[in-house]
Design an enzyme around this catalytic site. Sequence first.
Site, PDB file in Angstrom:
ATOM      1  N   HIS A 122       9.172 -10.407   4.751  1.00 27.59           N
ATOM      2  CA  HIS A 122       9.346 -11.611   3.951  1.00 27.59           C
ATOM      3  C   HIS A 122      10.823 -12.005   3.941  1.00 27.59           C
ATOM      4  CE1 HIS A 122      11.041  -9.134   0.764  1.00 27.59           C
ATOM      5  NE2 HIS A 122      10.000  -8.333   0.844  1.00 27.59           N
TER       6      HIS A 122
HETATM    7  P1  TYD Z   1       7.389  -6.396  -2.034  1.00 28.31           P
HETATM    8  O1  TYD Z   1       8.710  -7.003  -2.355  1.00 28.31           O
HETATM    9  O2  TYD Z   1       6.427  -7.236  -1.254  1.00 28.31           O
HETATM   10  O3  TYD Z   1       7.610  -5.029  -1.246  1.00 28.31           O
HETATM   11  P2  TYD Z   1       8.407  -4.715   0.089  1.00 28.31           P
HETATM   12  O4  TYD Z   1       9.084  -5.967   0.533  1.00 28.31           O
HETATM   13  O5  TYD Z   1       9.384  -3.673  -0.282  1.00 28.31           O
HETATM   14  O6  TYD Z   1       7.436  -4.221   1.091  1.00 28.31           O
HETATM   15  O7  TYD Z   1       6.722  -5.902  -3.381  1.00 28.31           O
HETATM   16  C1  TYD Z   1       5.535  -5.160  -3.382  1.00 28.31           C
HETATM   17  C2  TYD Z   1       4.863  -5.325  -4.738  1.00 28.31           C
HETATM   18  O8  TYD Z   1       5.702  -4.824  -5.775  1.00 28.31           O
HETATM   19  C3  TYD Z   1       4.569  -6.768  -5.084  1.00 28.31           C
HETATM   20  O9  TYD Z   1       3.288  -6.803  -5.703  1.00 28.31           O
HETATM   21  C4  TYD Z   1       5.589  -7.140  -6.095  1.00 28.31           C
HETATM   22  C5  TYD Z   1       5.968  -5.828  -6.751  1.00 28.31           C
HETATM   23  N1  TYD Z   1       7.388  -5.772  -7.126  1.00 28.31           N
HETATM   24  C6  TYD Z   1       7.734  -5.844  -8.452  1.00 28.31           C
HETATM   25  O10 TYD Z   1       6.888  -5.976  -9.343  1.00 28.31           O
HETATM   26  N2  TYD Z   1       9.065  -5.779  -8.785  1.00 28.31           N
HETATM   27  C7  TYD Z   1      10.041  -5.638  -7.848  1.00 28.31           C
HETATM   28  O11 TYD Z   1      11.253  -5.575  -8.179  1.00 28.31           O
HETATM   29  C8  TYD Z   1       9.668  -5.575  -6.467  1.00 28.31           C
HETATM   30  C9  TYD Z   1      10.691  -5.437  -5.391  1.00 28.31           C
HETATM   31  C10 TYD Z   1       8.322  -5.646  -6.159  1.00 28.31           C
END
Ligand code: TYD
Length: 137
Positions: free
Chosen positions: A52
Amino acid sequence: MSLDDCRLVELPKISDPRGNLTFIEGRSHVPFDIARVYYLYDVPGGESRGGHAHRELQQLIVAMSGSFAVVLDDGRARKTVTLNRSYIGLYLPKLIWRELVDFSSGAVCAVMASHRYDEADYFRDYDAFLAAVRQDP
Ligand code: TYD
């Protein structure tokens, strides 16, 4: 934003026979106030994270333990940066698509972020990201 705006930051390392110490200060080692810290750990072999970009969020990514690679994409070019030192951070400005891959066993990825979590700040669709960066001067 371009890949040239993504840079490695050497953090202070206080070497000590009792164990080394590194610290990160907002507006000093990163060009923002740190609003949030999160970390990835227990990543199974072969898994990837990220996939992303962010509209406004800036981040500093540090391999606290182990190693992983960060594939960066500004909509025009790609490059891969490997992180494997606790005193080296990778600064990412806004509008950079990133994927975290090749986690070693026991790797811990810590992220200092400029804002609290906000799903509305995410581009999770690559084509929507491309359309946005093409409008970015
Ligand atoms: P995401 O940012 O998509 O993970 P990555 O990029 O590290 O693979 O986040 C995964 C899930 O965690 C998503 O449902 C949102 C949640 N999340 C939070 O609630 N708070 C946060 O600070 C982060 C980074 C993610």
